[in-house]
Design an enzyme around this catalytic site. Structure first.
Site, PDB file in Angstrom:
ATOM      1  N   HIS A  40       2.750   7.087   6.111  1.00 56.11           N
ATOM      2  CA  HIS A  40       2.718   5.687   6.526  1.00 56.11           C
ATOM      3  C   HIS A  40       4.036   5.322   7.202  1.00 56.11           C
ATOM      4  CE1 HIS A  40      -0.678   4.593   3.665  1.00 56.11           C
ATOM      5  NE2 HIS A  40      -0.216   5.697   3.085  1.00 56.11           N
ATOM      6  N   GLU A 104       5.769   6.656   2.497  1.00 55.57           N
ATOM      7  CA  GLU A 104       6.190   5.668   3.494  1.00 55.57           C
ATOM      8  C   GLU A 104       7.439   6.167   4.218  1.00 55.57           C
ATOM      9  OE1 GLU A 104       5.060   2.833   4.612  1.00 55.57           O
ATOM     10  OE2 GLU A 104       3.704   1.969   3.109  1.00 55.57           O
TER      11      GLU A 104
END
Length: 236
Positions: A40, A104
């Site tokens: 992400h 992330e």
């Protein structure tokens, strides 16, 4: 349903060197172990993103977050289900939260913000660790855009060099997984001594395969037949 466990209790990261920043937003996986990775982009700086992902009201979370300088944070243990994928359908599978580890990357996700070398290298090392730990295949390393883009319009991590990244970490994971005695036998078979500290071998791992410089060969070690081939990475 929000998790009832207290995130203030001692949280020990599983990944060596990771900084703990626990989130209460997780629950039990419906599968024994993860077998996929989803990448992400945060769209903002690390600290506000970490706080958002640790806020019970957000109902979102991640297993790992990697800052621009390569600092790795862990928020949810790998055996639990973090809430990062959302509605998802890719590789014939849905509900990617169930079986994936979410990572992330700190980036604005505008297609122009660069992914810093320190971040990419830290991501590669983390993914090599996960690939070896869980036997994750390259086809199960995906972006949020790939698993959810058609459903929710997600585009992250926009601009990340996924194919090159997968090739580099797969090569590194294979180099770690192959026993040293097999490596030595393969190098000996093509007339080159094996030295994992030598420049050629280091570069072959770091940069991936180049042009072949030998025919395919086979060696038998402890009753197991291994196939191998020599490659030149193009670095003198």
């Amino acid at each position: 349903m929000p998790n009832s466990e207290d995130p203030a209790e001692e949280f020990v990261p599983e990944y060596p060197g990771a900084v703990p920043f626990p989130s209460p937003n997780f629950d039990d996986r419906p599968v024994p172990a993860p077998d996929a990775i989803v990448l992400h982009a945060t769209t903002g700086p690390a600290q506000p993103s970490l706080r958002h992902l640790a806020n019970p009201a957000s109902s979102v979370s991640i297993h790992y977050l990697i800052d621009r300088d390569g600092t790795v944070y862990q928020q949810v243990v790998e055996g639990k289900r973090a809430w990062h994928a959302g509605p998802s359908d890719f590789q014939g599978r849905q509900r990617w939260n169930d079986f994936s580890i979410g990572i992330e990357l700190v980036n604005l996700n505008n297609g122009q913000d660069p992914y810093e070398p320190e971040l990419v290298e830290a991501s590669r090392q983390l993914c090599v660790y996960l690939v070896n730990k869980y036997g994750i295949g390259p086809e199960m390393i995906a972006t949020h855009a790939q698993i959810s883009g058609r459903i929710t319009g997600k585009s992250d991590p926009r601009g990340f060099p996924l194919e090159e990244f997968i090739m580099s970490l797969t090569t590194a994971a294979m180099a770690i997984a192959i026993p040293d005695e097999v490596k030595m036998a393969a190098w000996k078979a093509i007339g080159i001594s094996y030295n994992p500290a030598a420049a050629f071998q280091r570069k072959a791992v770091e940069l991936g395969l180049g042009r072949p410089v030998s025919n395919e060969g086979r060696v038998t070690v402890a009753g197991v037949v291994w196939a191998f081939q020599g490659f030149d990475d193009g670095i003198l």
